[in-house]
Design a protein around this motif. Structure first.
Motif, PDB file in Angstrom:
ATOM      1  N   ARG A 274       0.821  -1.214   0.000  1.00  0.00           N
ATOM      2  CA  ARG A 274       0.000   0.000   0.000  1.00  0.00           C
ATOM      3  C   ARG A 274       0.856   1.265   0.000  1.00  0.00           C
ATOM      4  O   ARG A 274       0.820   2.073   0.942  1.00  0.00           O
ATOM      5  CB  ARG A 274      -0.943   0.009   1.214  1.00  0.00           C
ATOM      6  N   PRO A 275       1.672   1.471  -1.049  1.00  0.00           N
ATOM      7  CA  PRO A 275       2.482   2.702  -1.099  1.00  0.00           C
ATOM      8  C   PRO A 275       1.630   3.946  -1.241  1.00  0.00           C
ATOM      9  O   PRO A 275       2.090   5.049  -0.931  1.00  0.00           O
ATOM     10  CB  PRO A 275       3.370   2.482  -2.325  1.00  0.00           C
ATOM     11  N   ASP A 276       0.377   3.807  -1.712  1.00  0.00           N
ATOM     12  CA  ASP A 276      -0.471   4.970  -1.878  1.00  0.00           C
ATOM     13  C   ASP A 276      -0.832   5.628  -0.561  1.00  0.00           C
ATOM     14  O   ASP A 276      -1.208   6.805  -0.524  1.00  0.00           O
ATOM     15  CB  ASP A 276      -1.758   4.574  -2.614  1.00  0.00           C
ATOM     16  N   CYS A 277      -0.705   4.876   0.549  1.00  0.00           N
ATOM     17  CA  CYS A 277      -1.047   5.422   1.862  1.00  0.00           C
ATOM     18  C   CYS A 277       0.171   5.929   2.618  1.00  0.00           C
ATOM     19  O   CYS A 277       0.086   6.206   3.814  1.00  0.00           O
ATOM     20  CB  CYS A 277      -1.782   4.377   2.690  1.00  0.00           C
ATOM     21  N   LEU A 278       1.306   6.059   1.923  1.00  0.00           N
ATOM     22  CA  LEU A 278       2.488   6.661   2.544  1.00  0.00           C
ATOM     23  C   LEU A 278       2.440   8.178   2.370  1.00  0.00           C
ATOM     24  O   LEU A 278       3.439   8.833   2.088  1.00  0.00           O
ATOM     25  CB  LEU A 278       3.767   6.091   1.916  1.00  0.00           C
ATOM     26  N   SER A 279       1.246   8.749   2.542  1.00  0.00           N
ATOM     27  CA  SER A 279       1.052  10.194   2.430  1.00  0.00           C
ATOM     28  C   SER A 279      -0.242  10.554   3.131  1.00  0.00           C
ATOM     29  O   SER A 279      -1.133   9.718   3.321  1.00  0.00           O
ATOM     30  CB  SER A 279       0.979  10.623   0.961  1.00  0.00           C
ATOM     31  N   VAL A 280      -0.346  11.827   3.506  1.00  0.00           N
ATOM     32  CA  VAL A 280      -1.597  12.307   4.102  1.00  0.00           C
ATOM     33  C   VAL A 280      -2.716  12.222   3.076  1.00  0.00           C
ATOM     34  O   VAL A 280      -3.845  11.835   3.388  1.00  0.00           O
ATOM     35  CB  VAL A 280      -1.418  13.745   4.618  1.00  0.00           C
ATOM     36  N   LEU A 281      -2.407  12.573   1.823  1.00  0.00           N
ATOM     37  CA  LEU A 281      -3.417  12.509   0.766  1.00  0.00           C
ATOM     38  C   LEU A 281      -3.937  11.086   0.599  1.00  0.00           C
ATOM     39  O   LEU A 281      -5.153  10.869   0.453  1.00  0.00           O
ATOM     40  CB  LEU A 281      -2.817  13.009  -0.543  1.00  0.00           C
ATOM     41  N   GLY A 282      -3.047  10.092   0.603  1.00  0.00           N
ATOM     42  CA  GLY A 282      -3.479   8.716   0.429  1.00  0.00           C
ATOM     43  C   GLY A 282      -4.380   8.243   1.549  1.00  0.00           C
ATOM     44  O   GLY A 282      -5.395   7.575   1.310  1.00  0.00           O
ATOM     45  N   VAL A 283      -4.039   8.580   2.797  1.00  0.00           N
ATOM     46  CA  VAL A 283      -4.896   8.199   3.928  1.00  0.00           C
ATOM     47  C   VAL A 283      -6.210   8.954   3.872  1.00  0.00           C
ATOM     48  O   VAL A 283      -7.281   8.407   4.151  1.00  0.00           O
ATOM     49  CB  VAL A 283      -4.161   8.444   5.258  1.00  0.00           C
ATOM     50  N   ALA A 284      -6.145  10.258   3.475  1.00  0.00           N
ATOM     51  CA  ALA A 284      -7.372  11.041   3.362  1.00  0.00           C
ATOM     52  C   ALA A 284      -8.304  10.454   2.305  1.00  0.00           C
ATOM     53  O   ALA A 284      -9.535  10.482   2.462  1.00  0.00           O
ATOM     54  CB  ALA A 284      -7.028  12.489   3.013  1.00  0.00           C
ATOM     55  N   ARG A 285      -7.745   9.908   1.247  1.00  0.00           N
ATOM     56  CA  ARG A 285      -8.570   9.272   0.213  1.00  0.00           C
ATOM     57  C   ARG A 285      -9.344   8.097   0.810  1.00  0.00           C
ATOM     58  O   ARG A 285     -10.519   7.880   0.485  1.00  0.00           O
ATOM     59  CB  ARG A 285      -7.689   8.801  -0.943  1.00  0.00           C
ATOM     60  N   GLU A 286      -8.690   7.334   1.689  1.00  0.00           N
ATOM     61  CA  GLU A 286      -9.376   6.228   2.354  1.00  0.00           C
ATOM     62  C   GLU A 286     -10.453   6.746   3.305  1.00  0.00           C
ATOM     63  O   GLU A 286     -11.534   6.157   3.405  1.00  0.00           O
ATOM     64  CB  GLU A 286      -8.357   5.386   3.126  1.00  0.00           C
ATOM     65  N   VAL A 287     -10.172   7.836   4.022  1.00  0.00           N
ATOM     66  CA  VAL A 287     -11.161   8.418   4.933  1.00  0.00           C
ATOM     67  C   VAL A 287     -12.371   8.915   4.145  1.00  0.00           C
ATOM     68  O   VAL A 287     -13.530   8.738   4.558  1.00  0.00           O
ATOM     69  CB  VAL A 287     -10.533   9.558   5.753  1.00  0.00           C
ATOM     70  N   ALA A 288     -12.123   9.542   2.994  1.00  0.00           N
ATOM     71  CA  ALA A 288     -13.236  10.010   2.168  1.00  0.00           C
ATOM     72  C   ALA A 288     -14.100   8.840   1.706  1.00  0.00           C
ATOM     73  O   ALA A 288     -15.334   8.938   1.673  1.00  0.00           O
ATOM     74  CB  ALA A 288     -12.685  10.773   0.959  1.00  0.00           C
ATOM     75  N   ALA A 289     -13.465   7.716   1.367  1.00  0.00           N
ATOM     76  CA  ALA A 289     -14.219   6.550   0.909  1.00  0.00           C
ATOM     77  C   ALA A 289     -15.057   5.964   2.028  1.00  0.00           C
ATOM     78  O   ALA A 289     -16.206   5.567   1.814  1.00  0.00           O
ATOM     79  CB  ALA A 289     -13.249   5.502   0.355  1.00  0.00           C
ATOM     80  N   MET A 290     -14.491   5.904   3.236  1.00  0.00           N
ATOM     81  CA  MET A 290     -15.220   5.261   4.330  1.00  0.00           C
ATOM     82  C   MET A 290     -16.321   6.162   4.911  1.00  0.00           C
ATOM     83  O   MET A 290     -17.263   5.662   5.522  1.00  0.00           O
ATOM     84  CB  MET A 290     -14.242   4.833   5.442  1.00  0.00           C
ATOM     85  N   THR A 291     -16.202   7.480   4.742  1.00  0.00           N
ATOM     86  CA  THR A 291     -17.215   8.394   5.288  1.00  0.00           C
ATOM     87  C   THR A 291     -18.188   8.906   4.234  1.00  0.00           C
ATOM     88  O   THR A 291     -19.201   9.528   4.576  1.00  0.00           O
ATOM     89  CB  THR A 291     -16.522   9.594   5.948  1.00  0.00           C
ATOM     90  N   GLY A 292     -17.867   8.689   2.958  1.00  0.00           N
ATOM     91  CA  GLY A 292     -18.738   9.186   1.899  1.00  0.00           C
ATOM     92  C   GLY A 292     -18.638  10.674   1.680  1.00  0.00           C
ATOM     93  O   GLY A 292     -19.494  11.273   1.013  1.00  0.00           O
ATOM     94  N   ARG A 293     -17.588  11.282   2.216  1.00  0.00           N
ATOM     95  CA  ARG A 293     -17.383  12.725   2.056  1.00  0.00           C
ATOM     96  C   ARG A 293     -16.419  12.992   0.896  1.00  0.00           C
ATOM     97  O   ARG A 293     -15.572  12.165   0.577  1.00  0.00           O
ATOM     98  CB  ARG A 293     -16.811  13.341   3.341  1.00  0.00           C
ATOM     99  N   PRO A 294     -16.541  14.166   0.251  1.00  0.00           N
ATOM    100  CA  PRO A 294     -15.652  14.453  -0.882  1.00  0.00           C
ATOM    101  C   PRO A 294     -14.215  14.706  -0.431  1.00  0.00           C
ATOM    102  O   PRO A 294     -13.959  15.142   0.691  1.00  0.00           O
ATOM    103  CB  PRO A 294     -16.269  15.701  -1.510  1.00  0.00           C
ATOM    104  N   LEU A 295     -13.298  14.425  -1.323  1.00  0.00           N
ATOM    105  CA  LEU A 295     -11.867  14.663  -1.085  1.00  0.00           C
ATOM    106  C   LEU A 295     -11.514  16.014  -1.692  1.00  0.00           C
ATOM    107  O   LEU A 295     -11.666  16.231  -2.891  1.00  0.00           O
ATOM    108  CB  LEU A 295     -11.039  13.555  -1.734  1.00  0.00           C
ATOM    109  N   ASN A 296     -11.046  16.927  -0.844  1.00  0.00           N
ATOM    110  CA  ASN A 296     -10.735  18.289  -1.281  1.00  0.00           C
ATOM    111  C   ASN A 296      -9.229  18.429  -1.470  1.00  0.00           C
ATOM    112  O   ASN A 296      -8.469  18.341  -0.500  1.00  0.00           O
ATOM    113  CB  ASN A 296     -11.213  19.312  -0.251  1.00  0.00           C
ATOM    114  N   ILE A 297      -8.792  18.628  -2.706  1.00  0.00           N
ATOM    115  CA  ILE A 297      -7.370  18.806  -3.007  1.00  0.00           C
ATOM    116  C   ILE A 297      -7.170  20.226  -3.524  1.00  0.00           C
ATOM    117  O   ILE A 297      -7.677  20.583  -4.597  1.00  0.00           O
ATOM    118  CB  ILE A 297      -6.889  17.782  -4.058  1.00  0.00           C
ATOM    119  N   ALA A 298      -6.459  21.043  -2.741  1.00  0.00           N
ATOM    120  CA  ALA A 298      -6.228  22.434  -3.133  1.00  0.00           C
ATOM    121  C   ALA A 298      -5.246  22.498  -4.300  1.00  0.00           C
ATOM    122  O   ALA A 298      -4.234  21.803  -4.307  1.00  0.00           O
ATOM    123  CB  ALA A 298      -5.694  23.225  -1.941  1.00  0.00           C
ATOM    124  N   GLN A 299      -5.548  23.308  -5.285  1.00  0.00           N
ATOM    125  CA  GLN A 299      -4.672  23.487  -6.428  1.00  0.00           C
ATOM    126  C   GLN A 299      -3.703  24.635  -6.144  1.00  0.00           C
ATOM    127  O   GLN A 299      -4.118  25.714  -5.730  1.00  0.00           O
ATOM    128  CB  GLN A 299      -5.489  23.811  -7.690  1.00  0.00           C
TER     129      GLN A 299
END
Length: 804
Positions: free
Chosen positions: A165-190
């Motif tokens: 699971r190299p994708d979770c070696l970042s805050v973004l990767g873990v946040a993506r999992e949190v968004a999936a488990m809570t059904g909330r959108p993932l906000n990525i600032a540009q």
């Protein structure tokens, strides 16, 4: 991997309590090893105003401060130098317990009463070091808990991630999992990136000489930066995840590493010779000094980042001293690249150098994140260190990779998980973690075609996607069922059945089975005296052996068995009957994998009977193993074989050994081990060895067992002795007897061998007993005489034998 509750909240607006988040992460496969609360239980550390700051009357380095924290004014003795009257500070009131179990008490310091403590960031656990007490902004309310006023209350999670699971070696990767488990959108600032000045491509260049090791390399040029300390928000963010602040530029690269999971590196552009980058393999034996000050000897397999004249970084692992960012640095060349995981893993392991960058690169980074991370870091560097980002990005991507596509079937998913999922359910789960899915084009097909993003290199097969569905749907929703027990009549294959029969036969004959390693030393073939051209010397070499003694696959069982004998004899186990029935590995022409051929190897040595009060201490000899071989051949219905004493293996004693032949082909040998071989294994007593090719023995198998009715008529035996030449082998006699014996002969055996008085020199006497019997009548003397005369004539005519 360390993430914090507040940092995840920046990406996903979820409402889970810290404990619930830890549980949900663990159930999603991201096991939370530890959870640490930061700032909780420290509400007694409050904001306070310094009313006066006076020198201590008895200590030049101490000050006496009158401190107002809203409810009252207290006196505090302080040893710091960076404060003055009017500053807003952090006051730990009496009774506060600071990190490290340090309790604040009312005390006297050099005779002056002190009712509290003015705290530094280090004393509050917010930094590893600090130069003085913490000076707060005037916007903070007086008497408010410091951690609330600064928004520093947080929860730190340490995740125990699996290597896939190299994708979770970042805050973004873990946040993506949190968004999936809570059904909330993932906000990525540009990032808001402002460019100006010269074109980057006009000032520098990037050359990739090995695109297999470095498929993509991007860079940006930032001019006019000012190296210095990072702002407090950046320092605190890094320290919240266990990173130490270095300077504003390096801190940005570390922040993006933890945030997006993509390593970056900043070069001092002025220190790059010829002002360019070359990605290439290192020269064999080249020396290079990394940022930790250690001189590294490089291999020709190591990938380096070079300038116009030599290496300036060890690709994907660590930068070099000759290009590091120093206080005088003004221009930055910022690197963002993707490296082959195997290349980085090999270099990191060989040098024993593990870094945050190598940890991610060797597991597989996201090649699509290269420009994203580069722009994010460039914008932050311009924000915290000033300078101007040159126009344009250099992005070398010679052979763009294509995304993998996998088809997942609803029916297959339901069969494996025991659920009744719909196509929409699976689609929703997979899309929630950033995968692209659409229904298959086939009509009435309950399947999805899923496009796998580069940040999920672990998803390779349909079963991987089904596992993701199970994880996202919830392991607790998989129904609990008893395992089905099915009675299956399994008929083992002939080979397996033969192996089992042979193993049982050897055990029944008094042997003990061995299971040795399939890896041996290349020197084994010298120890058993194999000839230089013997094909068994062409052993398959192991790519990554543990030791040289186990560096090749064995092509013979003999060395391993003799080593076992030597080891047992050294422990005074003198009487041995051992065997091994395992495959050997012989290189196959035009094949990648070797051919596996099963062989039986057995040894005996010492006494024939176990030690006891009634014994004659007879030693085992050649005929003990010959008898075992004959028993095996009879059990497997291997037809008549010849025992060839003229051809023997190099590790057997000439004159005391022979080979077994069937239709001219050698399929085994038996005999006494050669003294030179015994000496090579430090064995000081005779050892007898049997080696059979199990595959050839099965191939030589004759028809199955056939029942013959027993004759109810009597047998008649005739004995005859013949004088033959001393050099004549009984094998030749047996061949003549087999052809001369007619249907009335039931058995023909050699029962005596005589040399001595009455036998001329150069001759020997062989006594043969022939048994006659008919299945349907009693034989007459005339019948027997005719049959016996035919046998005698055959021996006389064909072998020159003389009837005694």
């Amino acid at each position: 991997m360390i993430v914090t509750y507040n940092w995840l909240k920046e990406y996903v607006d979820f409402a889970l309590e810290p404990e619930e988040l830890a549980h949900r992460l663990t159930m999603a496969g991201l096991e939370v090893d530890s959870m640490e609360r930061i700032g909780y239980g420290m509400d007694s550390v409050v904001t306070a105003r310094l009313l006066t700051v006076d020198r201590h009357p008895d200590a030049d380095k101490l000050t006496v401060c009158q401190v107002d924290y809203g409810r009252e004014t207290v006196q505090v003795v302080c040893g710091a130098r960076n404060h003055k009257a009017g500053d807003l500070v952090a006051l730990a009131t009496v009774g506060t317990v600071l990190p490290g179990n340090f309790k604040i008490k009312k005390s006297k310091i050099r005779g002056i009463e002190s009712c509290g403590m003015l705290c530094s960031e280090k004393e509050l656990g917010l930094a590893e070091a600090s130069d003085g007490i913490m000076i707060l902004s005037d916007s903070c309310a007086l008497g408010q808990p410091v951690f609330d006023a600064l928004g520093l209350k947080d929860v730190r999670y340490e995740l125990g991630l699996t290597p896939n699971r190299p994708d979770c070696l970042s805050v973004l990767g873990v946040a993506r999992e949190v968004a999936a488990m809570t059904g909330r959108p993932l906000n990525i600032a540009q990032p808001a990136l402002a460019e100006g000045g010269d074109e980057a491509a006009a000032c520098t260049s990037v050359t990739i000489e090995d695109p297999d090791a470095c498929p993509r390399y991007a860079a940006r040029l930032i001019r006019g930066v000012k190296i210095g300390p990072s702002p407090s928000w950046l320092v605190r963010k890094l320290e919240s995840v266990g990173q130490r602040s270095i300077n504003n530029v390096v801190d940005v690269t570390n922040l993006v590493l933890m945030e997006l999971g993509h390593p970056l590196h900043a070069f001092d552009f002025q220190r790059l010779r010829e002002g360019r980058i070359v990605v290439k393999k290192a020269a064999e034996g080249e020396s290079f000094r990394t940022l930790d000050g250690a001189a590294r000897q490089l291999s020709g397999n190591d990938l380096v980042i070079g300038d116009g004249q030599g290496p300036v970084a060890l690709a994907g692992v660590m930068g070099g001293e000759n290009s590091e960012v120093v206080p005088e640095t003004a221009d930055i060349l910022l690197e963002s690249a993707y490296f082959n995981p195997v290349t980085i893993r090999r270099t990191s392991k060989r040098l024993g150098l593990r870094t945050e960058a190598s940890h991610r690169f060797e597991r597989g980074c996201d090649i699509a994140m290269v420009p994203v991370a580069l722009n994010r870091a460039a914008a932050l560097i311009a924000q915290v260190a000033g300078g101007q980002v040159s126009r344009g990005m250099i992005d070398m991507y010679p052979r763009p990779l294509t995304q993998r596509k996998i088809v997942v079937s609803v029916r297959r998913a339901d069969e494996i998980l025991g659920l009744d999922l719909k196509l929409e359910d699976i689609h929703g789960h997979l899309c929630s973690i950033g995968l692209e899915a659409h229904p298959a084009e086939e009509r009435h097909s309950e399947s999805l075609v899923v496009t796998i993003p580069f940040f999920r290199p672990d998803l390779e097969r349909e079963i991987d996607l089904i596992e993701e569905v199970a994880r996202l749907n919830g392991y607790d929703r998989i129904p609990v069922t008893m395992p089905a027990g099915r009675m299956v009549c399994h008929m083992p294959a002939g080979h397996h059945k033969g192996v089992s029969r042979l193993r049982d036969a050897m055990v029944a004959a008094g042997f003990r089975e061995l299971v040795n390693y399939s890896f041996v030393s290349p020197e084994s073939w010298d120890r058993i005296g194999l000839a230089a051209g013997d094909p068994r010397r062409e052993a398959v070499r192991i790519l990554n052996p543990l030791t040289e003694e186990q560096s090749v696959l064995r092509t013979s069982l003999v060395p391993s068995l003799l080593e076992t004998v030597a080891r047992n004899l050294s422990y005074q186990n003198q009487d041995l009957s051992l065997f091994e029935l395992r495959p050997v590995f012989l290189p196959a022409a035009n094949e990648t994998l070797p051919a596996e051929k099963w062989r039986l190897c057995a040894v005996v040595c010492g006494r024939r009977e176990p030690e006891g009060w009634a014994q004659n201490n007879q030693k085992v000899d050649f005929y003990d193993l010959k008898g075992v071989a004959e028993q095996i051949l009879e059990m497997f219905n291997v037809g008549p074989v010849s025992w060839d004493a003229e051809t023997v293996e190099s590790y057997l004693h000439p004159g005391k050994a022979c080979c077994l032949r069937k239709n001219g082909d050698v399929f085994g040998s038996v005999g006494e081990v050669h003294p030179k071989v015994l000496a090579a294994f430090e064995i000081d007593q005779p050892v007898f060895l049997l080696d059979l090719d199990f595959e050839q023995m099965l191939a030589a198998k004759s028809r199955g067992s056939v029942f013959s009715a027993l004759s109810r008529f009597p047998q008649v035996a005739r004995d005859s002795a013949f004088l033959v030449d001393e050099n004549l082998l009984f094998r030749d006699v047996q061949e003549v007897l087999d052809k001369a014996c007619g249907p009335l002969v039931e058995e023909c055996v050699l029962f005596d061998l005589y040399r001595g008085k009455g036998v001329p020199d150069g001759k020997k006497s062989l006594a043969v007993r022939v048994r006659y019997r008919s299945i349907d009548r009693t034989l007459t003397d005339e019948d027997i005489q005719k049959a016996h005369d035919r046998i005698v004539r055959a021996l006389v005519d064909r072998l020159g034998a003389e009837l005694r």
